[in-house]
Design a protein around this motif. Structure first.
Motif, PDB file in Angstrom:
ATOM      1  N   ASN A  74      -0.213   9.182  -3.303  1.00 19.39           N
ATOM      2  CA  ASN A  74      -0.554   8.068  -2.412  1.00 19.39           C
ATOM      3  C   ASN A  74      -0.216   6.753  -3.102  1.00 19.39           C
ATOM      4  OD1 ASN A  74      -2.629   8.027  -4.316  1.00 19.39           O
ATOM      5  ND2 ASN A  74      -4.221   7.579  -2.827  1.00 19.39           N
ATOM      6  N   ALA A  75      -0.228   5.663  -2.350  1.00 19.46           N
ATOM      7  CA  ALA A  75       0.215   4.379  -2.886  1.00 19.46           C
ATOM      8  C   ALA A  75      -0.607   3.926  -4.081  1.00 19.46           C
ATOM      9  CB  ALA A  75       0.178   3.316  -1.784  1.00 19.46           C
ATOM     10  N   GLU A  76      -1.887   4.286  -4.121  1.00 18.66           N
ATOM     11  CA  GLU A  76      -2.771   3.875  -5.223  1.00 18.66           C
ATOM     12  C   GLU A  76      -2.643   4.787  -6.439  1.00 18.66           C
ATOM     13  OE1 GLU A  76      -3.798   2.442  -1.420  1.00 18.66           O
ATOM     14  OE2 GLU A  76      -3.865   4.538  -2.071  1.00 18.66           O
ATOM     15  N   ARG A  77      -1.863   5.853  -6.311  1.00 13.29           N
ATOM     16  CA  ARG A  77      -1.680   6.854  -7.377  1.00 13.29           C
ATOM     17  C   ARG A  77      -3.025   7.444  -7.827  1.00 13.29           C
ATOM     18  NH1 ARG A  77       0.733   5.127 -12.194  1.00 13.29           N
ATOM     19  NH2 ARG A  77       0.272   2.967 -11.711  1.00 13.29           N
ATOM     20  N   THR A  78      -3.814   7.842  -6.848  1.00 13.52           N
ATOM     21  CA  THR A  78      -5.098   8.492  -7.136  1.00 13.52           C
ATOM     22  C   THR A  78      -5.149   9.915  -6.577  1.00 13.52           C
ATOM     23  OG1 THR A  78      -6.087   7.602  -5.109  1.00 13.52           O
ATOM     24  CG2 THR A  78      -6.353   6.308  -7.143  1.00 13.52           C
ATOM     25  N   HIS A 155       6.365   1.145  -1.682  1.00 14.44           N
ATOM     26  CA  HIS A 155       5.514   2.235  -1.209  1.00 14.44           C
ATOM     27  C   HIS A 155       5.408   3.380  -2.217  1.00 14.44           C
ATOM     28  CE1 HIS A 155       7.094   0.177   2.427  1.00 14.44           C
ATOM     29  NE2 HIS A 155       5.830   0.248   2.785  1.00 14.44           N
ATOM     30  N   GLY A 156       5.917   3.144  -3.417  1.00 19.15           N
ATOM     31  CA  GLY A 156       5.796   4.149  -4.468  1.00 19.15           C
ATOM     32  C   GLY A 156       6.792   5.288  -4.399  1.00 19.15           C
TER      33      GLY A 156
END
Length: 299
Positions: A74-78, A155-156
């Protein structure tokens, strides 16, 4: 503690194994590998946490933890959106899950991007300002390092070259797109097309062996795949203009025949622009662990 004295833990989660190690400065001083559990993502996180705790017993200063996973984040890298080669790895809250188990900060990274970071700082692209790491294996992925830092994009998704459309109307990839690069040039694609050409099951290593021996149909399959990759690198040279490309992954391990074929196509399709410099990855199977450990330092 200076950068050269930093200690961090890298975890590389794969479909068949979990590799974990301690990076002290630029040296990998500890490494442990175990099979990836096949009973769901919670068991995988349990296994990762156990490995990390074991390493921290011998390296108590290793408090920075990075984890590399195949598949989009996901965009937050979580969270891991999905990792198709790991059983039950869909929408996995990896950062929260490991934080609950370890009580420590976790940095999550895509495995190809982690390997790109490793090769840029400690491998084949060391000393350059810009590089693109490309892994050619079951699929095709990449990571971009610009100014010494990973470039993820808005957007990663920067680096998803395996999903570039190179042959509209061609074979359909695992994400449902026709003619993607990995659908025509990955190890999976080469084995598929060679098997069809010979009307029997052919592995990727055997396909390259037959091609080098001059088997006409298989040689054509392999040369088309190498050409698609070379053309893609030439196009990226025109768009991003990196100093160097580093290629790793299982397909690249076949050696000179592969690299010469890709370089030939890249040279042909970059004429009049800039030369395409291709180097072989140096860190091998340690790239994922080293890259994850570096990601922990650089966030």
């Amino acid at each position: 503690m200076t950068a050269t004295e930093q200690i961090s833990i890298g975890v590389d989660i794969g479909g068949t194994k979990i590799a974990c190690g301690v990076l002290r400065g630029d040296q990998l001083v500890g490494r442990h590998v175990q099979p990836t559990p096949e009973t769901g993502w919670e068991a995988v996180l349990d296994a990762v946490a156990a490995q990390v705790l074991t390493l921290q017993e011998t390296q108590p200063g290793a408090r920075l933890i990075g984890v590399g996973v195949p598949g989009p984040l996901n965009a937050e890298r979580t969270r891991v959106k999905f990792a198709p080669n790991i059983y039950g790895f869909t929408d996995v809250p990896l950062v929260d899950g490991l934080r609950e188990r370890l009580g420590q900060r976790i940095i999550l990274e895509n495995d190809a991007k982690a390997a790109a970071l490793a090769e840029a700082h400690l491998g084949a692209a060391r000393g350059t300002e810009s590089s693109i790491y490309v892994t050619v294996s079951t699929g095709i992925g990449a990571g971009l390092v610009l100014g010494g830092k990973l470039w993820r994009g808005r957007h990663g998704i920067a680096g998803e070259i395996g999903h570039m459309t190179v042959k509209p109307g061609g074979p359909v990839s695992g994400v449902g797109l026709d003619g993607a690069l990995e659908a025509v040039a990955s190890g999976t694609a080469i084995a598929r097309d060679a098997s069809y050409a010979l009307n029997r099951e052919v592995s990727t290593p055997e396909a390259f062996q037959l091609a080098e021996q001059g088997q006409p149909a298989v040689r054509r399959v392999v040369e088309q795949a190498m050409k698609h990759i070379g053309v893609a690198l030439a196009d990226l040279q025109k768009i991003i203009d990196p100093e160097v490309f580093v290629i790793g992954g299982g397909v690249a391990s076949v050696g000179d025949y592969f690299f010469n074929g890709v370089q030939k196509a890249a040279n042909e399709y970059s004429q009049g622009f800039a030369p395409v410099t291709i180097r072989r990855a140096q860190l091998g199977t340690d790239a994922g662990v080293i890259g994850a450990a570096l990601a922990a330092r650089y966030g």
